[in-house]
Design an enzyme around this catalytic site. Structure first.
Site, PDB file in Angstrom:
ATOM      1  N   HIS B 321       0.546  -1.115  -0.146  1.00 25.72           N
ATOM      2  CA  HIS B 321       0.154   0.228  -0.210  1.00 25.72           C
ATOM      3  C   HIS B 321       1.135   1.627   0.131  1.00 25.72           C
ATOM      4  CE1 HIS B 321      -3.034  -2.463   0.256  1.00 25.72           C
ATOM      5  NE2 HIS B 321      -4.318  -1.790   0.222  1.00 25.72           N
ATOM      6  N   GLY B 322       2.045   1.036   0.291  1.00 21.63           N
ATOM      7  CA  GLY B 322       2.783   2.391   0.798  1.00 21.63           C
ATOM      8  C   GLY B 322       3.876   2.503   1.178  1.00 21.63           C
TER       9      GLY B 322
END
Lengths: 345, 457
Positions: B321-322
């Protein structure tokens, strides 16, 4: 087939809503605009209302006066504008104020093209305020500028305006919006019937207020700003833009030609500039530019009227007359033979 | 190009009109491939090079897998290629800053320069789509797609390229071979889905974002009640933002006769963490399940290894996700919750706890986990949670209308879960609902088009 019916029905319902609703429920609050009406300040971006007002003026007998804040009357009350004084000095109401506050001539061109379509065979006075030529920034020929008013009215794709550089999405949305009355009507609805344009933002700013109060518009009467005290300021050297390079001048001519092509009769009114604020050199330059403009317009068979500059106490800032200034200008116009001829023809 | 913009609408009208004129399958594939490249290149035409590289590399790798028989080596090459690209563009900054921090700990003044890559939109999505295809071919789950245009369309199909759903070759490529009519029926269903997505994004997510952004922007300014409601607002914002995007993507694909997989099934109605991951971002969680969790051994080798596999999967899901520690922490928390959830199931009489209570407990846990997802850093997230429990109750600044809307959203989920609103599937009801949603968007919602949260991944 059922699905096709479903799509057709939805499209039809959508079309009915989009086309009929703004006509049936215009919600302008006015069916007949009163004499000496001017678009309220807080509705300056309500182009649906402007379109309706322009339509009503085109049906009437008055002479339309279009222009920026000088025509609208930024430093004047409703009864102190140029048209208000022209009307009060005439026996009957002869002039309609179609000015919009803060509108650059490039946007004026869009306003005339999109919302004055019904103007045919009409007498129109176009106000020309040289303020827009007083610097590249004002003229929109300077560096990119995000503080441009009435962007929706600017030419979006066909011509380049150096100071204006929105995304293609913004340009496209402006073109769509100004051409779909339904979308303008939605904006009109928000501006006239709601407390603020965005319900969501209003609820964020007023978390504990009842939702019902959002539907009670808070209309504050226009507070006329106090005139500037420019006597204390040093005289300014104005960086005038040459008419050959000026966007103001280019779009002013385009607006006039556009209106002329529809058999309207045009009078160009070059409104006085506050020469008391300028250096002598700037005053000379101003006179030269005005003379050049007059020459070009007269070549196009446009009647040009340039009222003399009122006294220092009759200006509110560099280009806007105060109420007394408008009174003086109106008095002078009604004595001007070209003006009288234009009105009485 | 955002789905909720006029530019996209114009783009869609042009592509759809051309699509209706073209009747043969390959013509439609070429049209949509060209449209997909234009759509993706709209952000930055240079990003297309990366996309083209992934398409060409995996196409050739699958071809060589079939012709040379060196399948394992080629699979390794494909995965390495994908991971190197993903790491370079997405994780290079994160890796460099962590190395620099380690160097600083030694007292050295040396620092590695920041890589300064721009993160291409949707990189995690299209790389996972393509990687899944190669893995599926390796395990013999799908046939090789010889037509490069169809292969390229599968990877770059514009409704899904920016934020999924992460399609599977076995589901999507056959649809490109035998196009369904893409006719009026699909158009009607597609437009309805699109409008639903638009409503979720503009009318709900963007509204909740106003409050969530305010609170998360400066949490130290707010008391417990605002912090708690800020977390609640973000919980609904991220759901409507992402599921709204998915609905729009699925609706657009449906107009072309393509069924994209469902990505959300009322996740906040889940009564266990396992169920939550079966309802939230289904295409990603099933991707991790099929290509990571199960190959790692899944639940086959005892409880400890099962817990290890869950933790690895969740940590990598967080990192997907990041590129920041708060995302890793978010994955870690879900790993812990998921593993411990399996243990909790074994507690005697746990089944007698009402499902509504379980739902609320899971909702609260998920909401607290979202704080790590939304916060700027792990330290901010801990500060936020400390703030919630520090007392200091003041009247919250959340608009009463927003509170009402959140309550309605939960109630709507609940009655939909129990199938009480099946009548809403009727075409006449859908018609009215669609018009009401459009009217609401036009009159009450903000007109500013904002990015989708998942675009950053």
């Amino acid at each position: 087939m059922n699905k096709l019916k479903y799509i057709l029905f939805t499209l039809l319902a959508g079309a009915v809503i989009v086309i009929i609703l703004p006509v049936v429920i215009p919600l302008t609050g006015k069916n007949n605009f009163p004499a000496d009406y001017r678009i309220p300040y807080y509705l300056g971006e309500d182009y649906f209302l402007f379109g309706k007002y322009a339509g009503s003026v085109s049906d009437g007998r008055t002479t339309a006066v279009i222009g920026d804040s000088v025509i609208w009357g930024h430093y004047a009350s409703d009864t102190d504008t140029l048209t208000a004084h022209l009307n009060s000095k005439s026996a009957t109401v002869k002039f309609s104020n179609l000015g919009i506050d803060g509108i650059h001539p490039a946007a004026m061109y869009g306003l005339a093209g999109n919302f004055c379509r019904k103007f045919t065979g009409k007498k129109i006075i176009v106000g020309i305020n040289l303020l827009w030529m007083s610097s590249p920034r004002h003229d929109l020929t300077g560096a990119k500028n995000s503080e441009i008013n009435h962007k929706i009215l600017l030419t979006q794709f066909t011509e380049t305006i150096p100071a204006y550089s929105p995304s293609s999405e913004e340009k496209l949305s402006f073109v769509i919006k100004r051409n779909i009355p339904f979308l303008l009507w939605i904006d009109h609805l928000k501006l006239t019937e709601f407390r603020e344009k965005s319900f969501y933002r209003w609820s964020m700013d007023n978390p504990s207020e009842s939702i019902c109060s959002f539907f009670k518009p808070q209309i504050n009467p226009y507070e006329v700003p106090a005139p500037m005290d420019f006597r204390k300021l040093p005289k300014q050297k104005i960086d005038w833009i040459d008419p050959g390079k000026s966007l103001q001048w280019k779009y002013t001519l385009k607006t006039i030609n556009n209106l002329k092509e529809k058999n309207n009769r045009i009078l160009a009114l070059i409104t006085p500039f506050n020469i008391y604020m300028m250096t002598d050199e700037s005053v000379k330059q101003h006179a030269l530019i005005t003379a050049e403009m007059k020459k070009i317009l007269e070549k196009e068979n446009i009647t040009v009227v340039i009222p003399s500059t009122p006294g220092i106490d009759k200006f509110a800032d560099s280009s806007h007359p105060a109420g007394k200034g408008y009174e003086t200008i109106a008095g002078e116009l009604l004595k001007n033979s070209d003006f009288i001829k234009f009105i009485n023809e | 190009m955002l789905f909720q913009t006029w530019t996209f609408l114009l783009f869609f009208v042009i592509v759809y009109t051309l699509f209706r004129f073209i009747k043969n399958s390959s013509g439609r594939s070429y049209l949509l491939l060209a449209a997909s490249f234009i759509f993706y290149g709209w952000w930055n035409p240079l990003f297309l090079l990366l996309l083209l590289w992934i398409i060409a590399a995996d196409y050739l790798i699958i071809m060589f897998m079939q012709t040379t028989g060196r399948r394992k080596l080629l699979l390794f090459l494909s995965i390495a290629n994908s991971l190197v690209l993903l790491s370079s563009f997405k994780y290079a900054g994160f890796i460099t800053s962590n190395i620099n921090e380690l160097i600083a700990l030694t007292g050295s003044a040396f620092q590695l320069p920041a890589p300064g890559f721009i993160l291409p939109v949707g990189i995690s999505f299209f790389i996972f789509i393509s990687m899944g295809h190669v893995i599926d071919f390796y395990f013999g789950r799908v046939e090789r797609e010889r037509n490069i245009a169809r292969h390229a369309l599968f990877v770059s199909f514009f409704p899904q390229i920016s934020a999924g759903p992460i399609a599977r070759a076995g589901e999507l490529i056959p649809q490109f071979k035998e196009w369904r009519s893409g006719g009026n029926s699909d158009l009607a269903d597609g437009l309805f889905l699109y409008i639903c997505g638009l409503f979720k994004k503009i009318a709900l997510a963007d509204y909740f974002a106003l409050y969530a952004d305010k609170i998360f922007g400066n949490p130290v300014q707010f008391g417990s009640s605002d912090l708690l409601l800020g977390a609640l607002a973000f919980t609904w914002q991220i759901y409507f933002d992402f599921s709204g995007y998915t609905d729009m993507a699925r609706g657009i694909a449906r107009c072309f006769g393509i069924e994209l997989m469902e990505n959300f099934r009322l996740p906040y109605m889940a009564a266990s963490t396992g169920e939550f991951w079966g309802r939230w971002h289904i295409s990603l969680s099933s991707w991790f399940r099929d290509y990571l969790y199960i190959p790692l051994g899944g639940n086959r080798n005892g409880k400890i290894k099962e817990a290890r596999n869950i933790m690895i999967t969740m940590l990598l899901s967080g990192l997907w996700h990041g590129a920041a520690w708060n995302f890793v922490l978010w994955g870690f928390i879900h790993g812990i919750l998921h593993s411990s959830g399996r243990l909790v199931r074994k507690i005697p009489r746990i089944d007698s706890v009402p499902v509504s209570v379980k739902r609320i407990v899971i909702f609260i846990l998920v909401m607290f986990a979202w704080i790590f997802f939304r916060a700027e850093s792990a330290a901010d997230a801990f500060g936020f949670i400390t703030g919630i429990f520090s007392g200091g109750f003041t009247a919250p600044a959340m608009p009463s209308f927003m509170m009402l809307l959140i309550a309605l959203c939960y109630v709507y989920g609940l009655i939909k879960e129990y199938g009480f609103i099946k009548f809403m599937e009727k075409p006449a009801v859908k018609r009215v609902v669609a018009l009401l949603m459009i009217a609401w968007i036009l009159v009450f919602a903000s007109s500013d088009a904002s990015d989708f949260i998942y675009f950053q991944f």
